[in-house]
Design an enzyme around this catalytic site. Structure first.
Site, PDB file in Angstrom:
ATOM      1  N   TYR A 139      24.764  -2.884  -2.617  1.00  0.00           N
ATOM      2  CA  TYR A 139      24.202  -4.340  -2.375  1.00  0.00           C
ATOM      3  C   TYR A 139      23.623  -4.904  -3.655  1.00  0.00           C
ATOM      4  O   TYR A 139      22.522  -4.746  -3.817  1.00  0.00           O
ATOM      5  CB  TYR A 139      23.774  -4.649  -0.993  1.00  0.00           C
ATOM      6  N   GLN A 200      28.025  -9.206   6.999  1.00  0.00           N
ATOM      7  CA  GLN A 200      29.614  -9.086   6.631  1.00  0.00           C
ATOM      8  C   GLN A 200      29.942  -8.126   5.438  1.00  0.00           C
ATOM      9  O   GLN A 200      30.924  -7.312   5.675  1.00  0.00           O
ATOM     10  CB  GLN A 200      30.265 -10.332   6.556  1.00  0.00           C
ATOM     11  N   ASN A 223      18.509  -9.653   2.039  1.00  0.00           N
ATOM     12  CA  ASN A 223      17.586 -10.647   2.899  1.00  0.00           C
ATOM     13  C   ASN A 223      17.388  -9.862   4.379  1.00  0.00           C
ATOM     14  O   ASN A 223      17.998  -8.659   4.560  1.00  0.00           O
ATOM     15  CB  ASN A 223      17.963 -12.072   3.139  1.00  0.00           C
ATOM     16  N   SER A 246       7.032  -6.427  -2.350  1.00  0.00           N
ATOM     17  CA  SER A 246       6.576  -5.889  -3.686  1.00  0.00           C
ATOM     18  C   SER A 246       5.162  -5.936  -3.579  1.00  0.00           C
ATOM     19  O   SER A 246       4.168  -6.506  -3.308  1.00  0.00           O
ATOM     20  CB  SER A 246       7.466  -6.349  -4.877  1.00  0.00           C
ATOM     21  N   GLN A 268       3.687  -9.175 -10.226  1.00  0.00           N
ATOM     22  CA  GLN A 268       3.926  -8.578  -9.102  1.00  0.00           C
ATOM     23  C   GLN A 268       4.097 -10.028  -8.271  1.00  0.00           C
ATOM     24  O   GLN A 268       4.940 -10.226  -7.547  1.00  0.00           O
ATOM     25  CB  GLN A 268       2.885  -7.841  -8.571  1.00  0.00           C
ATOM     26  N   HIS A 271       6.654 -12.408  -7.747  1.00  0.00           N
ATOM     27  CA  HIS A 271       8.264 -12.348  -6.994  1.00  0.00           C
ATOM     28  C   HIS A 271       8.278 -13.147  -5.874  1.00  0.00           C
ATOM     29  O   HIS A 271       9.207 -13.728  -5.482  1.00  0.00           O
ATOM     30  CB  HIS A 271       8.160 -10.825  -6.505  1.00  0.00           C
ATOM     31  N   GLU A 336       3.209   0.548  -4.075  1.00  0.00           N
ATOM     32  CA  GLU A 336       4.822   0.867  -4.666  1.00  0.00           C
ATOM     33  C   GLU A 336       4.509   1.092  -6.246  1.00  0.00           C
ATOM     34  O   GLU A 336       4.991   2.201  -6.798  1.00  0.00           O
ATOM     35  CB  GLU A 336       5.199  -0.387  -4.402  1.00  0.00           C
ATOM     36  N   HIS A 337       3.706   0.339  -6.914  1.00  0.00           N
ATOM     37  CA  HIS A 337       3.344   0.380  -8.198  1.00  0.00           C
ATOM     38  C   HIS A 337       1.920   0.446  -8.367  1.00  0.00           C
ATOM     39  O   HIS A 337       0.958  -0.169  -7.940  1.00  0.00           O
ATOM     40  CB  HIS A 337       3.768  -0.952  -8.953  1.00  0.00           C
ATOM     41  N   ASP A 370       9.804  -1.861 -14.745  1.00  0.00           N
ATOM     42  CA  ASP A 370      10.940  -2.737 -14.085  1.00  0.00           C
ATOM     43  C   ASP A 370      12.138  -2.728 -14.718  1.00  0.00           C
ATOM     44  O   ASP A 370      13.220  -2.736 -13.995  1.00  0.00           O
ATOM     45  CB  ASP A 370      10.282  -4.105 -13.979  1.00  0.00           C
ATOM     46  N   HIS A 429      26.087  33.697  20.829  1.00  0.00           N
ATOM     47  CA  HIS A 429      25.479  33.792  19.476  1.00  0.00           C
ATOM     48  C   HIS A 429      25.223  35.259  19.194  1.00  0.00           C
ATOM     49  O   HIS A 429      25.305  35.834  18.032  1.00  0.00           O
ATOM     50  CB  HIS A 429      24.170  33.107  19.352  1.00  0.00           C
TER      51      HIS A 429
END
Lengths: 439, 439
Positions: A139, A200, A223, A246, A268, A271, A336-337, A370, A429
């Site tokens: 995506y 969709q 989103n 982020s 950062q 964003h 994250e970073h 990045d 078994h």
């Protein structure tokens, strides 16, 4: 009125530190009931009516009317034309970035993504077979957050893993196509591409339609509708993580130019307003220099308003008692970073247990990672680095255990299995194991 | 009335094969609105009121009243006492199984779970640091499906990964403790254990209470309430897969005694009525022999009623045109357990792309793998082997990318990043890269 960016100033020595720190970190991924209901309806419609429902939603939500799905497929020639139409500098930059990302993920595959077997003393073979997924969906958001670099970061690891087909979906509201995104799809070797998006598109990939092939896993950001749809189809298909805002955390010992660190915090914050930039540093004087650099550099940024909103609402400059304490706080955040803006990055790196990516030394700006250093930029957010990993080749592979018990092995293993199976009340078994034991 | 087990007889040559095959495979994990609402309430209560809510729910749902959480913790000495109190054969079997499971997972860690780095020509360092999770929770069901082998299969990979603390939760309805489960916790090296279960135990592990420490990931099977709670807390903590009914697929060329194959089909069917056992074989005569063995062996099983219900409702004996076609059908099913009951298992194994575990040759009964061959018995079900893997050491580790760009590397990478960042409209990203370029 002059735009100002004043991240919250904290010191771990202050009495109120803990509460203020917790409050600043807090972020909640609350779900919206209206979004959830809309997604439920969209998934059901696509599952029941396939292409017809996808066409209908694409017309309604993206303002992109079409009579047939064929009109919503991008031919490989169109992707190539987008690439050929770019300025030479962009073509070269895309190819250079793709080559580095590919090379890194090839090393990753060699290091941790190969099949292995061994034999026991009794001749029993054990191991794991590692195989690529057959078909994956990627995506790619359209509109304002359309990032060609994300196309590379999702498609290349899949390609390196050996995935047979990579299906890209990217919404093109009112028919607006982003040439860099299409060019990146060409460079990354996407198999098929559709100009569809939202819940969709996720439904079409998860269930399959007459035109869109059903995939085994879906990766890539989106989103709230896309995130909700991915959560719902999980199990039917695999998904990657659900990303939150982020984040960057900079650990500084004062040896990196304050301007560089300020710009890294900005990169950062630009964003979106919810992005989080935090500096941890034991040196109050350096923290003041970074604030001065923020004040001086902010006005030159085209996205200054977003940067200021992010830093004022979620940013923090935190004075610690020591670099050791800074490392301990970093582990609580699990960012994250994580930049180690230090002259001794290898002194601190072993103390850092949780982070999506660790950037060592002053030359390693997050933005190099990045785009083109090689490692993936899809990273765990919102403290999930405590238990999850960067997107990688391993996300596009799966493992099958291999077991070949020898006749000799069946004798000793059969006795153990029989005792334990009887202990669990599972007599079939036990009998299956006992039957292989020679009388 | 005599109990009969008649798995559906199909042949790929029949006109109606495809529809009958699809119908037999169909299984839907529909969620129950009442379960979902109850779980929502339980999670919110434990989040808000901690121990008090856990005590209240444990009293209400498990009939186990207690004044304080201390009464619901099992001391290490109690786990050891349970082990010491077992018959010698069970003690030895548990220890032998644990040793083999440990040895396999150590090999797995060596093969795919170690950190790695390399340096580029320009001195830039790239790699990944692999670290264990700090603390994990293991859910062990109580009551009728209390399996000590699951304790080993969940706790040992965590231990091998290097997880610091392993917290086990196991409901003990009306105070009934399963000594084998407690003994397995002792053998596997569980750090702490609580006699709590259901959604309240999942909530306690995910959010933490005054007594139960918050974990980073929760693994282990459970009922519908546990599965729903795990789905809900995902993101707050990591979770393993959500398991569907257990499945076995046997590919047979006729060389394995029909009795063995029949018993292997039984050993899956005895789990519960929804378990699925399927035989694929090109030899009609052999299929008839397996049906005869089923008829002959069924009456001797204590769990014959469950076996018959499972085989009649979900089982199938499918005649294929060839072993090649059998392999192709197996790939469509992507079974949890896949036995190659063939004299030439290595001829067919490369054709099999999707399976949780592959058991090669007639001596390798699934039950040996369930208990003690070494590989994990927690495997992807319901066709999720298309995209997911057995539980393993990798589930208890996470990766952090490592990037250290050299001064020289920052020159070339900075130019690439700058072009791409400008292309995405992220100017602070571009400036951060450009600042590191020497004029």
């Amino acid at each position: 009125m002059t735009l100002q960016a004043r991240p919250l100033r904290l010191s771990t020595a202050d009495a109120g530190f803990e509460a203020a720190f917790q409050a600043r970190l807090h972020w909640s991924a609350d779900t919206d009931a209206q979004v959830e209901q809309a997604v439920t309806d969209i998934l059901a419609a696509v599952r029941a009516r396939g292409d017809a429902a996808v066409l209908e939603f694409t017309g309604r939500f993206d303002g992109l009317p079409a009579d047939a799905m064929q009109a919503l497929e991008l031919a490989p020639a169109e992707l190539k034309a987008a690439f050929d139409g770019l300025p030479a500098a962009q073509r070269q930059a895309l190819e250079a970035a793709a080559a580095r990302v590919r090379s890194y993920h090839e090393a990753q595959k060699r290091a941790s993504g190969e099949s292995w077997t061994y034999r026991d003393a009794d001749g029993t073979l054990l191991g794991q077979k590692v195989t690529p997924l057959d078909r994956v969906g990627i995506y790619v958001p359209g509109g304002k957050a359309a990032y060609p670099s994300s196309v590379l970061m999702n498609a290349i690891p899949a390609h390196v893993a050996g995935v047979g087909e990579i299906i890209m979906v990217v919404p093109t509201p009112r028919g607006e196509r982003n040439p860099l995104v299409l060019a990146a799809a060409h460079v990354a070797g996407v198999t098929r591409a559709f100009t569809i998006g939202g819940a969709q598109a996720i439904a079409a990939l998860a269930y399959g339609t007459a035109t869109v092939p059903r995939v085994d896993k879906i990766t890539g950001p989106g989103n709230a509708y896309v995130a909700s749809a991915k959560r719902r189809v999980f199990g039917q298909v695999g998904i990657d993580m659900i990303a939150g805002p982020s984040e960057i955390l900079v650990l500084a010992d004062g040896s990196t130019p304050a301007d560089w660190v300020a710009m890294d915090l900005f990169s950062q914050a630009e964003h979106d307003e919810l992005a989080q930039s935090i500096l941890l540093c034991p040196d109050a004087g350096y923290i003041a220099q970074v604030q001065q650099a923020i004040d001086r550099l902010l006005p030159e940024l085209p996205r200054a308003a977003i940067v200021a909103a992010s830093l004022n609402g979620r940013g923090a400059l935190i004075q610690t008692r020591s670099m050791d304490e800074a490392c301990a706080i970093s582990n609580r955040i699990a960012p994250e970073h994580l930049e180690i803006a230090s002259a001794e990055p290898h002194r601190w790196e072993p103390l850092l247990r949780h982070a999506g990516a660790i950037f060592l030394g002053g030359y390693t700006s997050e933005s190099l990672g990045d785009y083109c250093a090689g490692p993936n930029h899809v990273l765990p957010t919102s403290s999930t680095a405590r238990f999850s990993s960067p997107l990688g080749v391993y996300d596009f592979q799966k493992r099958s255990s291999l077991i070949e018990v020898s006749e000799q092995g069946a004798q000793s293993l059969g006795r153990i299995a029989s005792v334990l199976a009887h202990g669990e009340g599972l007599q079939a078994h036990a009998r299956a194991a006992e039957m292989r034991i020679k009388p």
